[in-house]
Design a protein around this motif. Structure first.
Motif, PDB file in Angstrom:
ATOM      1  N   GLN A 161       0.854  -1.179   0.000  1.00  8.76           N
ATOM      2  CA  GLN A 161       0.000   0.000   0.000  1.00  8.76           C
ATOM      3  C   GLN A 161       0.894   1.235   0.000  1.00  8.76           C
ATOM      4  N   ALA A 162       1.319   1.631  -1.197  1.00 11.74           N
ATOM      5  CA  ALA A 162       2.193   2.792  -1.342  1.00 11.74           C
ATOM      6  C   ALA A 162       1.342   4.049  -1.511  1.00 11.74           C
ATOM      7  N   ASP A 163       1.805   5.148  -0.983  1.00 10.43           N
ATOM      8  CA  ASP A 163       1.102   6.422  -1.081  1.00 10.43           C
ATOM      9  C   ASP A 163       1.362   7.030  -2.456  1.00 10.43           C
ATOM     10  N   ALA A 164       0.360   7.035  -3.316  1.00  5.43           N
ATOM     11  CA  ALA A 164       0.501   7.531  -4.688  1.00  5.43           C
ATOM     12  C   ALA A 164       0.777   9.035  -4.743  1.00  5.43           C
ATOM     13  N   ARG A 165       0.529   9.746  -3.648  1.00  6.37           N
ATOM     14  CA  ARG A 165       0.779  11.199  -3.618  1.00  6.37           C
ATOM     15  C   ARG A 165       2.263  11.524  -3.441  1.00  6.37           C
ATOM     16  N   VAL A 166       3.048  10.518  -3.064  1.00  7.60           N
ATOM     17  CA  VAL A 166       4.474  10.705  -2.806  1.00  7.60           C
ATOM     18  C   VAL A 166       5.268  10.300  -4.041  1.00  7.60           C
ATOM     19  N   ARG A 167       6.237  11.104  -4.405  1.00  7.54           N
ATOM     20  CA  ARG A 167       7.111  10.754  -5.528  1.00  7.54           C
ATOM     21  C   ARG A 167       7.986   9.575  -5.109  1.00  7.54           C
TER      22      ARG A 167
END
Length: 191
Positions: free
Chosen positions: A104-110
């Motif tokens: 579950q990676a945060d898509a808002r983070v580069r």
């Protein structure tokens, strides 16, 4: 306070800056890593050489999951030779990306994988950290194996699985009797 400045020639400077960045990233993590395998397994840390019949995967994943030896053997096998030993098991990267778990990676983070890490915990409380950027095929592409056999022989008393990391000079991140894998995403520091 003045920022720290490192100046050194060539690739040594890049390596030092990379190490400094990892240390700074981990130092700025929000939350507290687990204090005992009890948080993930429902059992307290073992005070004996008791083997872990299964381990759990939790944290920054879509689904909390439990894996035993039969489930690991049903997944695609990988081998890894470390010193004189050849380990057989499942790639940590593959397991974390399996539909039973799902990162579950945060898509808002580069490049969110670069700020994520795993804490592997043995039934005796021993723990080691592996960064997801280190094992991601897009970045470090190093092998971290959840081994279930050594030199063709099941681990037996040493649990269902053991974390083995390729390329380490010392086997300090080799976690025997794996009880839990917890996935974390480092949070920005509150400056």
């Amino acid at each position: 306070m003045r920022p720290l400045s490192l100046e050194a020639p060539g690739s040594t400077a890049r390596r030092l800056l990379g190490i400094a960045a990892i240390v700074a990233l981990l130092a700025g993590c929000a939350g507290t890593p687990p204090t005992a395998p009890a948080a993930a397994t429902g059992h307290g840390p073992s005070t004996s050489d008791e083997a872990s019949p299964a381990f759990t995967v939790s944290g920054a994943v879509l689904k909390r999951a439990r894996f035993d030896l039969a489930e690991l053997r049903a997944m695609p096998a990988t081998t890894l030779t470390v010193g004189a030993d050849t380990y057989t098991g499942v790639s940590l990267w593959s397991l974390l990306n399996d539909p039973a778990v799902g990162l579950q990676a945060d898509a808002r983070v580069r490049n969110p994988l670069l700020s994520m890490y795993v804490v592997a915990i043995g039934s005796d409380g021993y723990r080691a950290v592996v960064s997801l950027g280190e094992i991601s095929p897009e970045f470090g592409n190093r092998t971290a194996l959840l081994a279930y056999a050594r030199n063709g022989t099941p681990l037996g008393r040493n649990g269902a699985a053991r974390l083995v990391v390729a390329g380490d000079q010392k086997p300090g991140r080799s976690v025997a009797r794996l009880a839990a894998i917890e996935v974390f995403a480092a949070q920005p520091s509150a400056r």
